[in-house]
Design an enzyme around this catalytic site. Structure first.
Site, PDB file in Angstrom:
ATOM      1  N   LYS A 130       0.848  -1.189   0.000  1.00 34.27           N
ATOM      2  CA  LYS A 130       0.000   0.000   0.000  1.00 34.27           C
ATOM      3  C   LYS A 130       0.883   1.237   0.000  1.00 34.27           C
ATOM      4  O   LYS A 130       1.915   1.266   0.677  1.00 34.27           O
ATOM      5  CB  LYS A 130      -0.862   0.008   1.273  1.00 34.27           C
ATOM      6  N   GLY A 234     -25.872   2.582   1.222  1.00 34.24           N
ATOM      7  CA  GLY A 234     -25.037   3.279   0.238  1.00 34.24           C
ATOM      8  C   GLY A 234     -25.427   2.923  -1.182  1.00 34.24           C
ATOM      9  O   GLY A 234     -25.386   1.757  -1.570  1.00 34.24           O
ATOM     10  N   GLY A 236     -24.027   4.271  -4.077  1.00 31.65           N
ATOM     11  CA  GLY A 236     -23.024   4.931  -4.925  1.00 31.65           C
ATOM     12  C   GLY A 236     -22.600   4.045  -6.079  1.00 31.65           C
ATOM     13  O   GLY A 236     -23.414   3.300  -6.643  1.00 31.65           O
ATOM     14  N   ASN A 237     -21.320   4.101  -6.406  1.00 26.92           N
ATOM     15  CA  ASN A 237     -20.800   3.394  -7.589  1.00 26.92           C
ATOM     16  C   ASN A 237     -21.036   1.887  -7.543  1.00 26.92           C
ATOM     17  O   ASN A 237     -21.265   1.273  -8.576  1.00 26.92           O
ATOM     18  CB  ASN A 237     -19.292   3.643  -7.711  1.00 26.92           C
ATOM     19  N   VAL A 238     -20.954   1.309  -6.350  1.00 25.79           N
ATOM     20  CA  VAL A 238     -21.180  -0.141  -6.230  1.00 25.79           C
ATOM     21  C   VAL A 238     -22.640  -0.437  -5.855  1.00 25.79           C
ATOM     22  O   VAL A 238     -23.270  -1.318  -6.438  1.00 25.79           O
ATOM     23  CB  VAL A 238     -20.244  -0.771  -5.164  1.00 25.79           C
TER      24      VAL A 238
HETATM   25  P1  NAD Z   1     -19.143   5.638  -3.464  1.00 24.78           P
HETATM   26  O1  NAD Z   1     -18.545   6.775  -2.753  1.00 24.78           O
HETATM   27  O2  NAD Z   1     -19.470   5.772  -4.915  1.00 24.78           O
HETATM   28  O3  NAD Z   1     -20.496   5.174  -2.738  1.00 24.78           O
HETATM   29  C1  NAD Z   1     -20.673   5.159  -1.362  1.00 24.78           C
HETATM   30  C2  NAD Z   1     -22.064   5.702  -1.119  1.00 24.78           C
HETATM   31  O4  NAD Z   1     -22.338   5.588   0.258  1.00 24.78           O
HETATM   32  C3  NAD Z   1     -22.181   7.177  -1.490  1.00 24.78           C
HETATM   33  O5  NAD Z   1     -23.272   7.365  -2.343  1.00 24.78           O
HETATM   34  C4  NAD Z   1     -22.379   7.861  -0.137  1.00 24.78           C
HETATM   35  O6  NAD Z   1     -23.200   8.993  -0.238  1.00 24.78           O
HETATM   36  C5  NAD Z   1     -23.019   6.755   0.662  1.00 24.78           C
HETATM   37  N1  NAD Z   1     -22.875   6.897   2.110  1.00 24.78           N
HETATM   38  C6  NAD Z   1     -21.825   7.362   2.825  1.00 24.78           C
HETATM   39  N2  NAD Z   1     -22.093   7.303   4.145  1.00 24.78           N
HETATM   40  C7  NAD Z   1     -23.341   6.771   4.264  1.00 24.78           C
HETATM   41  C8  NAD Z   1     -24.173   6.447   5.358  1.00 24.78           C
HETATM   42  N3  NAD Z   1     -23.787   6.660   6.611  1.00 24.78           N
HETATM   43  N4  NAD Z   1     -25.374   5.898   5.096  1.00 24.78           N
HETATM   44  C9  NAD Z   1     -25.788   5.672   3.848  1.00 24.78           C
HETATM   45  N5  NAD Z   1     -25.038   5.974   2.748  1.00 24.78           N
HETATM   46  C10 NAD Z   1     -23.841   6.505   2.965  1.00 24.78           C
HETATM   47  O7  NAD Z   1     -18.168   4.392  -3.221  1.00 24.78           O
HETATM   48  P2  NAD Z   1     -18.218   3.005  -3.968  1.00 24.78           P
HETATM   49  O8  NAD Z   1     -17.192   3.001  -5.029  1.00 24.78           O
HETATM   50  O9  NAD Z   1     -19.627   2.652  -4.265  1.00 24.78           O
HETATM   51  O10 NAD Z   1     -17.661   2.042  -2.821  1.00 24.78           O
HETATM   52  C11 NAD Z   1     -18.468   1.679  -1.711  1.00 24.78           C
HETATM   53  C12 NAD Z   1     -17.606   0.950  -0.705  1.00 24.78           C
HETATM   54  O11 NAD Z   1     -17.021  -0.206  -1.310  1.00 24.78           O
HETATM   55  C13 NAD Z   1     -16.433   1.764  -0.162  1.00 24.78           C
HETATM   56  O12 NAD Z   1     -16.191   1.383   1.153  1.00 24.78           O
HETATM   57  C14 NAD Z   1     -15.267   1.319  -1.058  1.00 24.78           C
HETATM   58  O13 NAD Z   1     -14.035   1.490  -0.420  1.00 24.78           O
HETATM   59  C15 NAD Z   1     -15.600  -0.139  -1.243  1.00 24.78           C
HETATM   60  N6  NAD Z   1     -15.038  -0.725  -2.464  1.00 24.78           N
HETATM   61  C16 NAD Z   1     -15.353  -0.232  -3.676  1.00 24.78           C
HETATM   62  C17 NAD Z   1     -14.823  -0.801  -4.821  1.00 24.78           C
HETATM   63  C18 NAD Z   1     -15.169  -0.293  -6.179  1.00 24.78           C
HETATM   64  O14 NAD Z   1     -14.914  -1.000  -7.154  1.00 24.78           O
HETATM   65  N7  NAD Z   1     -15.749   0.881  -6.310  1.00 24.78           N
HETATM   66  C19 NAD Z   1     -13.973  -1.895  -4.717  1.00 24.78           C
HETATM   67  C20 NAD Z   1     -13.660  -2.406  -3.462  1.00 24.78           C
HETATM   68  C21 NAD Z   1     -14.214  -1.806  -2.338  1.00 24.78           C
END
Ligand code: NAD
Length: 441
Positions: A130, A234, A236-238
């Site tokens: 990391k 959440g 978001g992207n996932v």
């Molecule tokens: P993102 O920021 O696009 O989505 C996270 C969502 O959670 C956001 O829409 C945010 O507004 C919401 N959020 C934050 N706090 C909240 C709460 N208390 N209650 C409800 N919603 C809340 O991130 P992402 O890319 O979707 O990733 C989500 C998680 O998965 C993160 O922890 C990230 O580290 C992990 N992750 C993502 C990937 C990936 O491919 N994007 C890969 C491995 C791990």
């Protein structure tokens, strides 16, 4: 206060000043296998080596930790290399603010060890590492010129490490930063599409979560997702694509929440014909975790599974993408196990982020078999099969799933790369033998 405590409690900027006053620009801590201890490039930094040696929580015989101060903007930059038996240490670079040198070091130790586990469990021929950079509060974090300079210097730093660490995107780092790193080193993944990169990994990550859910349900009751109720924290992207995939699997209902209205409105509009309840919540509102549902899927932030939330959980399965869902890995893992809740470890089920970009250098094939096999049910290292293996071993051994997954990952991470052997260690040895810390003019 002892010298050790003094160095570790300094803020990262005070530490940078201390190093500059002592003409130290690059330094390292490496594990000396012969003498079985961590040694430092500089006597002056021995108190930090002592601290690492004594630490039982985050230090896990990390092979090497390398640092530099950027020439412009005085930024503390580092590469934590945990274990490289399976290949070069791979993991993203985090750009973050830390209260103290100790916090900085602990985060790097913990995160790099986590990458070893994630990569090994995914069957990737990569070790774990990391990058960590401390934001210097004097300088604007979003100024593009400053960022470009910092990340280019970071790229040069990575080049100087001769390939024992390969970086990627992480919290606080964006795709433009990756372009700047890539302009100075070949040892990076997660570059943008137009430079030959693999693009946004969120869709495969969502599919990985679905695969974990299917395995957990099959294990628990022999059932499928059809007719189930899922709670998703959440969107978001996932979280958003996850919800769409779950409806394709014919779930009965999804309860979801987010802290941003725009995310919610978009999802509601896209899925207006589905049984979707999606609520706007405050950041500290954790009520979704106690929703009546079959599966709880944390897809927002970490540390949400803890003594406050665990007793209220009604789901029988937890399976989501969020990193570091357990606030304290050992304590909360045991707690979930005792309550009879199946916890699919996050680093098992959210692997597709790193899987998607890990092998960019080998090129792309439509519906790439090297990606797809992680998401199918047959390959022994697939999300499905690994989840099954962990759940079965957990039942047999009486150990919680997090512990079982870490043990399995540890075993796998000690297998040497079939072609290159334990080359990362050889690279580290040669950096040390060649006084790496003295070359940075
Ligand atoms: P993102 O920021 O696009 O989505 C996270 C969502 O959670 C956001 O829409 C945010 O507004 C919401 N959020 C934050 N706090 C909240 C709460 N208390 N209650 C409800 N919603 C809340 O991130 P992402 O890319 O979707 O990733 C989500 C998680 O998965 C993160 O922890 C990230 O580290 C992990 N992750 C993502 C990937 C990936 O491919 N994007 C890969 C491995 C791990």
């Amino acid at each position: 206060m002892s010298q050790k405590e003094k160095l570790l409690t300094l803020s990262t900027q005070e530490f940078v000043e201390y190093l500059k006053n002592n003409n130290i620009n690059r330094f390292y801590f490496v594990y000396d296998k012969k003498n079985k201890k961590v040694v430092s490039s500089h006597k002056l930094l021995n108190p930090i080596a002592d601290f690492i040696n004594k630490d039982k929580r985050d230090f896990n015989f990390h092979e090497g930790i390398f640092f530099q101060i950027s020439k412009k903007y005085d930024t503390l930059q580092s590469a934590f290399i945990h274990r490289t038996n399976r290949g070069q240490a791979a993991g993203g670079v985090r750009y973050w603010s830390y209260n103290s040198v100790e916090d900085f070091i602990r985060d790097g130790l913990r995160l790099s060890k986590g990458m070893t586990h994630k990569n090994a469990l995914a069957g990737l021929w990569w070790g774990g590492g990391k990058g960590v950079m401390a934001h210097n509060p004097i300088y604007d974090k979003i100024n593009s010129e400053i960022r470009s300079s910092i990340y280019k210097e970071y790229g040069e730093f990575i080049t100087s490490l001769n390939g024992c660490y390969v970086t990627a995107e992480d919290v606080g780092t964006n795709v433009i930063d990756m372009v700047n790193i890539f302009s100075r080193t070949r040892f990076t993944t997660c570059i943008p599409f137009n430079l030959g990169g693999s693009g946004n990994p969120s869709i495969p990550t969502a599919r990985g979560v679905v695969a974990g859910m299917k395995a957990a349900l099959k294990y628990l009751s022999g059932e499928t997702l059809k007719g189930k109720t899922i709670a998703v924290q959440g969107t978001g992207n996932v979280g958003s694509p996850l919800i769409k995939y779950l409806f394709e699997e014919k779930v009965k209902k999804i309860i979801a929440c987010d802290i941003f209205e725009s995310n919610i409105e978009k999802l509601k509009a896209e899925l207006s014909d589905k049984n979707l309840e999606v609520n706007l919540v405050e950041k500290n509102d954790m009520s979704i975790l106690s929703a009546e549902c079959d599966i709880l899927s944390p897809c927002a932030t970490g540390a949400i599974l803890n003594p406050d939330t665990i007793p209220k959980i009604k789901a029988k399965i937890i399976c989501g993408a969020a990193n570091n869902q357990l606030e304290y890995p050992v304590r909360d893992d045991i707690d979930l196990y005792k309550r009879g809740i199946i916890y699919v470890p996050d680093f098992l089920t959210n692997r597709m982020g790193i899987v998607n970009c890990a092998n960019e250098q080998y090129g792309y094939v439509n519906e790439d078999p090297f990606i797809e096999r992680h998401l199918q049910q047959t390959w022994k290292h697939s999300v499905y099969q690994t989840t099954m293996q962990v759940l079965k071993e957990s039942k047999k051994s009486g150990n919680p799933t997090g512990k079982v997954a870490v043990n399995l990952a540890d075993r796998l991470s000690k297998e040497n790369h079939p072609l290159f052997g334990h080359r990362g260690q050889q690279i580290i040895d040669s950096l040390v033998a060649n006084n790496w810390h003295e070359h940075n003019s």
